[in-house]
Design a protein around this motif. Structure first.
Motif, short mmCIF file in Angstrom:
data_model
loop_
_atom_site.label_atom_id
_atom_site.label_comp_id
_atom_site.label_asym_id
_atom_site.label_seq_id
_atom_site.Cartn_x
_atom_site.Cartn_y
_atom_site.Cartn_z
N SER A 119 0.84 -1.20 0.00
CA SER A 119 0.00 0.00 0.00
C SER A 119 0.87 1.25 0.00
O SER A 119 1.96 1.28 0.58
CB SER A 119 -0.94 0.00 1.20
N LEU A 120 0.39 2.28 -0.66
CA LEU A 120 1.13 3.52 -0.83
C LEU A 120 0.79 4.47 0.32
O LEU A 120 -0.38 4.76 0.56
CB LEU A 120 0.77 4.16 -2.16
N HIS A 121 1.81 4.93 1.05
CA HIS A 121 1.61 5.84 2.17
C HIS A 121 2.18 7.21 1.80
O HIS A 121 3.35 7.32 1.38
CB HIS A 121 2.32 5.32 3.43
N LEU A 122 1.36 8.25 1.97
CA LEU A 122 1.76 9.62 1.70
C LEU A 122 1.63 10.43 2.99
O LEU A 122 0.60 10.38 3.66
CB LEU A 122 0.87 10.23 0.61
N PHE A 123 2.68 11.16 3.33
CA PHE A 123 2.75 11.90 4.59
C PHE A 123 2.65 13.39 4.33
O PHE A 123 3.30 13.92 3.41
CB PHE A 123 4.07 11.59 5.31
N GLN A 124 1.86 14.05 5.16
CA GLN A 124 1.68 15.49 5.02
C GLN A 124 1.43 16.07 6.40
O GLN A 124 0.46 15.72 7.07
CB GLN A 124 0.48 15.76 4.10
N GLY A 125 2.35 16.93 6.85
CA GLY A 125 2.21 17.52 8.17
C GLY A 125 2.20 16.47 9.25
O GLY A 125 3.13 15.66 9.36
N GLU A 126 1.12 16.42 10.04
CA GLU A 126 1.01 15.48 11.15
C GLU A 126 0.21 14.23 10.77
O GLU A 126 -0.04 13.39 11.63
CB GLU A 126 0.33 16.16 12.34
N GLN A 127 -0.17 14.09 9.50
CA GLN A 127 -1.03 12.99 9.11
C GLN A 127 -0.42 12.14 8.01
O GLN A 127 0.49 12.56 7.28
CB GLN A 127 -2.40 13.53 8.65
N VAL A 128 -0.97 10.91 7.87
CA VAL A 128 -0.55 9.99 6.82
C VAL A 128 -1.79 9.45 6.13
O VAL A 128 -2.79 9.12 6.76
CB VAL A 128 0.32 8.84 7.40
N TRP A 129 -1.74 9.38 4.79
CA TRP A 129 -2.78 8.79 3.96
C TRP A 129 -2.26 7.45 3.43
O TRP A 129 -1.08 7.34 3.06
CB TRP A 129 -3.10 9.70 2.77
N ALA A 130 -3.11 6.44 3.39
CA ALA A 130 -2.72 5.12 2.88
C ALA A 130 -3.67 4.71 1.77
O ALA A 130 -4.90 4.76 1.95
CB ALA A 130 -2.71 4.09 4.00
N TYR A 131 -3.12 4.28 0.62
CA TYR A 131 -3.91 3.89 -0.53
C TYR A 131 -3.58 2.44 -0.91
O TYR A 131 -2.40 2.05 -0.94
CB TYR A 131 -3.59 4.79 -1.72
N ALA A 132 -4.61 1.66 -1.18
CA ALA A 132 -4.44 0.29 -1.66
C ALA A 132 -5.34 0.10 -2.86
O ALA A 132 -6.53 0.45 -2.82
CB ALA A 132 -4.79 -0.71 -0.55
N GLY A 133 -4.80 -0.43 -3.93
CA GLY A 133 -5.58 -0.59 -5.15
C GLY A 133 -6.10 0.72 -5.70
O GLY A 133 -7.13 0.76 -6.37
N LEU A 136 -8.31 5.12 -1.16
CA LEU A 136 -7.93 5.46 0.21
C LEU A 136 -8.43 4.36 1.15
O LEU A 136 -9.60 3.98 1.12
CB LEU A 136 -8.54 6.81 0.61
N ARG A 137 -7.53 3.84 1.96
CA ARG A 137 -7.90 2.78 2.88
C ARG A 137 -8.81 3.31 3.99
O ARG A 137 -8.64 4.46 4.43
CB ARG A 137 -6.65 2.14 3.49
N PRO A 138 -9.75 2.50 4.46
CA PRO A 138 -10.64 2.93 5.56
C PRO A 138 -9.83 3.36 6.78
O PRO A 138 -8.82 2.74 7.12
CB PRO A 138 -11.47 1.67 5.85
N GLY A 139 -10.29 4.42 7.43
CA GLY A 139 -9.62 4.89 8.63
C GLY A 139 -8.54 5.91 8.39
O GLY A 139 -7.93 6.40 9.35
N PHE A 140 -8.27 6.21 7.13
CA PHE A 140 -7.24 7.20 6.80
C PHE A 140 -7.91 8.42 6.21
O PHE A 140 -8.98 8.33 5.61
CB PHE A 140 -6.24 6.59 5.82
#
Length: 449
Positions: A119-133, A136-140
């Motif tokens: 899964s692809l994780h992208l970081f911005q400031g104090e948060q992280v986004w996670a993408y699969a397929g 956006l993965r649930p909870g992100f």
């Protein structure tokens, strides 16, 4: 010329100061985010402007399908694995949830958790986004401090580290002159001082090698020790980008067909190691066979097995070690966290394994039974016994074998440009005729038939 070689030149150019075409034929949705439309116009001008300045990138990683992603401001540059020209697009075209530039990016290694693996994780400031397929993965998004306890926000860079490189699936985070090793299983972070000449603005893992990027320069590094090889830093525009009039894209012709994955030249040896990595050896070069997601690239054998050079006759793995046979000698390397030659090697093959030479050799997963092949015969060696002695010759349905590997999918014997698959060792030893030949290049390198 293939784009990964022309645009990155990482395998060839970083190893030998040259690049090489590495085309693929698969067609996959690029980017690892939301599908995007036609390639934007004007990228030639944008690329020329990018090459003209000294600016670097905010983040770098590989997408879920192996494309190289280079983030800069509100845009991302993509270097497709399957061909085509490098191009830029707005971040929102693939990741509409993001509201601005990213600080860091990585492709998470979690082999035991398929829903998270790659899964692809992208970081911005104090948060992280996670993408699969591409979704956006649930909870992100989630706070970085919750997803990665002990890791601060406002990161400079991040890069994944696989179990065979870091002793466990991990992530390296960079902030200023500090870098953190985060164990994904234990969820523990260890901080240390970064030894590089400058902070990392972006970091990238590619085929087991690690790169720190800052400004228009980059540095290769070892992920556990921080060791920095000689010959760096180097200029990004000579290796990462196809800038006009720049680059080290010459000199690899001396490798000839040996360096062409689709050339049908025979391999001299093959190896399946304890971590599941597959290699093939040809003319003093080694190829990874299990890296189709990110491409297939040749390296001089000394790049992966330090101190080794020249042709390899046979290779096998057992008990966390790799045995590499050259002529009448064998070298042994510890396989964990990179390959390190064991002190006192090479040694005589007869003394180490009880055989005078080998055309091929293999062990099966979890087994200490070594099969050494010479001509049309195989001999069994029990690796747990001391001294080691070879058993009586066992007939094979082949006059000659170039290389051999045993995996959970069976035994594969490499002969010329083809391979022969047997479901088990027992099936191989019972066979009176060779199994049907299939193309090595098509099965292991995804080359056209």
């Amino acid at each position: 010329m293939g784009v990964l070689a022309a645009a990155l030149s990482l395998a060839w150019a970083l190893a030998l100061g040259c690049a090489h075409p590495l085309p693929h034929n698969e067609t996959e949705a690029a980017g690892g985010g939301q599908p995007h439309g036609p390639e934007p116009h004007g990228n030639d001008t944008a690329l020329a402007q990018l090459c003209a300045d000294e600016g670097g990138f905010d983040a770098a990683t590989l997408s879920e399908n192996g494309s190289v992603l280079l983030f800069r401001g509100p845009e991302v540059w993509e270097i497709p694995r399957g061909g085509g020209q490098p191009h830029s697009r707005p971040l929102a075209a693939s990741w509409p949830e993001l509201g601005g530039p990213v600080d860091a990016a990585l492709r998470l290694p979690r082999r035991q958790r398929p829903q998270e693996h790659q899964s692809l994780h992208l970081f911005q400031g104090e948060q992280v986004w996670a993408y699969a397929g591409g979704r956006l993965r649930p909870g992100f998004p989630r706070p970085i401090a919750e997803e990665f306890p002990g890791i601060p926000g406002g990161l400079d860079a991040a890069v994944e580290c696989h179990a065979e490189e870091c002793g466990g699936e991990s992530v390296l985070f960079f902030k200023g002159r500090t870098w953190y090793l985060f164990d994904l299983e234990l969820r523990v972070a260890k901080a240390r001082a970064w030894p590089g000449p400058g902070p990392c603005g972006a970091a990238l893992r590619w085929l087991g090698r690690f790169y720190c990027l800052w400004g228009a320069r980059f540095q290769r590094f070892q992920p556990l020790t921080g060791h920095l090889p000689h010959g760096y830093p180097r200029d990004l525009r000579d290796y990462f980008l196809p800038c006009p009039g720049r680059g080290a894209r010459h000199g690899n012709a001396s490798w000839g067909a040996a360096g062409e994955r689709c050339s049908k030249e025979p391999f001299q040896a093959a190896l399946a190691d304890d971590s599941g990595r597959l290699y093939a050896f040809r003319g003093g070069l080694s190829f990874r066979l299990d890296s189709h997601r990110d491409g297939h690239h040749a390296w001089p054998v000394g790049q992966t097995w330090p101190g080794l050079e020249g042709a390899v006759d046979a290779a096998f793995a057992w008990d966390g070690r790799t045995y590499v046979i050259q002529g009448s000698e064998v070298s042994v390397f510890r396989s964990e966290q990179g390959h390190r030659r064991v002190l006192g090697y090479p040694r005589a093959l007869q003394e180490e394994l009880g055989v005078p030479g080998a055309d091929a050799a293999f062990t099966c997963p979890g087994s200490a039974q070594l099969y050494v092949i010479a001509g049309s015969r195989a001999r069994l060696v029990d690796l747990t016994r001391t001294p080691r002695r070879a058993g009586e010759p066992l007939p094979l349905p082949h006059e000659h074998v170039d290389g051999a590997i045993c995996t959970d999918d069976g035994v594969f014997l490499f002969c010329g440009a083809g391979y022969h698959r047997y479901a088990s060792v027992a099936e191989l030893l019972r066979a009176r005729e060779p199994a049907p030949a299939q193309a090595i290049a098509a099965r292991f390198f995804q080359c056209p038939q």
